[in-house]
Design a protein around this motif. Structure first.
Motif, PDB file in Angstrom:
ATOM      1  N   THR A  52       0.847  -1.187   0.000  1.00 52.41           N
ATOM      2  CA  THR A  52       0.000   0.000   0.000  1.00 52.41           C
ATOM      3  C   THR A  52       0.886   1.242   0.000  1.00 52.41           C
ATOM      4  O   THR A  52       2.089   1.162   0.299  1.00 52.41           O
ATOM      5  CB  THR A  52      -0.910   0.004   1.234  1.00 52.41           C
ATOM      6  N   THR A  69      -1.373  -6.297  -1.381  1.00 53.49           N
ATOM      7  CA  THR A  69      -2.526  -5.869  -2.170  1.00 53.49           C
ATOM      8  C   THR A  69      -2.132  -5.757  -3.636  1.00 53.49           C
ATOM      9  O   THR A  69      -0.951  -5.534  -3.961  1.00 53.49           O
ATOM     10  CB  THR A  69      -3.047  -4.516  -1.672  1.00 53.49           C
ATOM     11  N   THR A  70      -3.091  -5.905  -4.503  1.00 50.92           N
ATOM     12  CA  THR A  70      -2.872  -5.766  -5.952  1.00 50.92           C
ATOM     13  C   THR A  70      -3.490  -4.472  -6.469  1.00 50.92           C
ATOM     14  O   THR A  70      -3.772  -4.348  -7.663  1.00 50.92           O
ATOM     15  CB  THR A  70      -3.468  -6.965  -6.706  1.00 50.92           C
ATOM     16  N   ALA A  71      -3.691  -3.500  -5.577  1.00 55.45           N
ATOM     17  CA  ALA A  71      -4.349  -2.256  -5.968  1.00 55.45           C
ATOM     18  C   ALA A  71      -3.567  -1.526  -7.058  1.00 55.45           C
ATOM     19  O   ALA A  71      -4.165  -0.931  -7.969  1.00 55.45           O
ATOM     20  CB  ALA A  71      -4.521  -1.352  -4.742  1.00 55.45           C
ATOM     21  N   GLN A  74      -4.257  -3.200 -10.342  1.00 58.86           N
ATOM     22  CA  GLN A  74      -5.642  -2.942 -10.734  1.00 58.86           C
ATOM     23  C   GLN A  74      -5.779  -1.558 -11.358  1.00 58.86           C
ATOM     24  O   GLN A  74      -6.494  -1.383 -12.350  1.00 58.86           O
ATOM     25  CB  GLN A  74      -6.569  -3.084  -9.523  1.00 58.86           C
ATOM     26  N   ARG A  75      -5.089  -0.572 -10.800  1.00 55.96           N
ATOM     27  CA  ARG A  75      -5.121   0.773 -11.382  1.00 55.96           C
ATOM     28  C   ARG A  75      -4.466   0.788 -12.757  1.00 55.96           C
ATOM     29  O   ARG A  75      -4.944   1.452 -13.683  1.00 55.96           O
ATOM     30  CB  ARG A  75      -4.415   1.763 -10.459  1.00 55.96           C
ATOM     31  N   SER A  80      -9.601  -0.788 -11.249  1.00 55.15           N
ATOM     32  CA  SER A  80      -9.846  -0.178  -9.953  1.00 55.15           C
ATOM     33  C   SER A  80     -11.300   0.282  -9.850  1.00 55.15           C
ATOM     34  O   SER A  80     -11.855   0.875 -10.784  1.00 55.15           O
ATOM     35  CB  SER A  80      -8.906   1.016  -9.740  1.00 55.15           C
ATOM     36  N   GLN A  81     -11.919  -0.003  -8.708  1.00 51.49           N
ATOM     37  CA  GLN A  81     -13.301   0.401  -8.484  1.00 51.49           C
ATOM     38  C   GLN A  81     -13.418   1.897  -8.216  1.00 51.49           C
ATOM     39  O   GLN A  81     -14.499   2.475  -8.325  1.00 51.49           O
ATOM     40  CB  GLN A  81     -13.879  -0.388  -7.290  1.00 51.49           C
ATOM     41  N   GLN A 262       2.982   7.470  -4.352  1.00 50.00           N
ATOM     42  CA  GLN A 262       2.512   6.434  -5.276  1.00 50.00           C
ATOM     43  C   GLN A 262       3.631   5.469  -5.653  1.00 50.00           C
ATOM     44  O   GLN A 262       3.739   5.063  -6.812  1.00 50.00           O
ATOM     45  CB  GLN A 262       1.901   7.054  -6.539  1.00 50.00           C
TER      46      GLN A 262
END
Length: 299
Positions: A52, A69-71, A74-75, A80-81, A262
């Motif tokens: 993160t 996490t794979t956030a 995903q982005r 990404s949600q 980031q």
């Protein structure tokens, strides 16, 4: 007689097996340590992609994510949600398209130019080769403004044509192919001409297949160079639709796609951008040391 010859023979360089066991263990340990030290940045890059943002900022060198996490991925792939995706797939598509076209063009045109300089006799041949060598001595940064002016004058600025066309031929590739073609015996080409083959047929059907190691080396170098190209794309485009991985990552690192450090997103994108070139290199690395006897005449 054989004993005298053996006694007078100069000893060769010591091999590793002749050293005492403690020295060999020390040597292997040093090599392994250097290898691990070299791989450490890539491991950190891989691990950080699954962290993160707070975890990456607090433990930048940590090798185990606190909460995996794979956030970040995903982005990158638009999954990404939160709707804060990065146009990574567009960058990837532009880079792949340009790299493939530029690589094909360089392999074709560099090999043709190298063969012409190596085998054909025409006025100004030596002078032309001198100009090609002179291009290698000119820093690429010195050509950025002239390149922009040329592209803008001919209406090629901010187009795929302007991104691809100036990269289709390079002096280093011509030099590599010329040197390799000169190592191929002329008897092979003379035999082809006796059979009625013209210059282009001799080049395409006889000489070029023998230049496979040089062609593969040029392919890898061309793909790597066009995939990692940055300065040319920086002056050749301004629209976001023409962004490649290099220019897109530069905008991401500069904070143009969101605030904060980031680190996971940046390092995940950098890792994915590195994989194609690394895979291509490891597949064809053995051809870098081949080719010395590729053009030999077999009797």
């Amino acid at each position: 007689m054989n004993a005298k010859a053996t006694a007078s023979r100069a000893p060769g360089p010591p091999v590793l097996g002749r050293f005492p066991l403690p020295l060999r263990i020390l040597g292997y340990t040093a090599v392994a340590a250097l290898g691990l030290l070299y791989l450490l940045p890539f491991v950190i890059q891989l691990v950080t992609g699954f962290k993160t943002d707070p975890d990456a900022a607090a433990h930048p060198l940590g090798l185990i994510p606190t909460t995996p996490t794979t956030a970040a991925y995903q982005r990158l792939f638009g999954l990404s949600q939160a709707g804060d995706g990065v146009p990574f797939l567009r960058w990837l598509g532009n880079s792949a398209f340009i790299a493939v076209v530029v690589t094909a063009g360089r392999v074709l045109f560099d090999s043709m130019a190298g063969y012409a300089l190596a085998r054909l006799r025409f006025p100004g041949r030596t002078l032309l080769f001198g100009f090609i060598l002179a291009v290698l001595a000119v820093p690429g940064v010195a050509l950025l403004i002239p390149r922009f002016l040329v592209l803008n004058t001919f209406g090629l600025f901010d187009t795929y044509t302007g991104m691809i066309l100036p990269l289709m031929v390079d002096a280093a590739g011509i030099f590599i192919m010329k040197q390799f073609f000169e190592s191929i015996p002329r008897e092979v080409e003379e035999a082809a001409r006796v059979d009625g083959a013209g210059v282009f047929r001799t080049f395409w059907s006889v000489v070029l297949p023998m230049a496979r190691p040089a062609l593969l080396t040029l392919t890898v170098l061309s793909f790597q160079g066009s995939w990692n190209e940055f300065t040319h794309f920086l002056v050749a485009t301004q629209s976001s639709q023409y962004e490649t991985l290099t220019t897109g990552l530069a905008r991401l690192v500069s904070g143009g796609l969101g605030g904060g450090t980031q680190y996971p997103l940046k390092l995940a994108a950098a890792l994915l951008a590195t994989l194609p070139v690394a895979a291509l290199f490891f597949c064809f690395q053995r051809y870098f040391v081949q080719g010395a006897n590729a053009g030999a005449v077999k009797e």
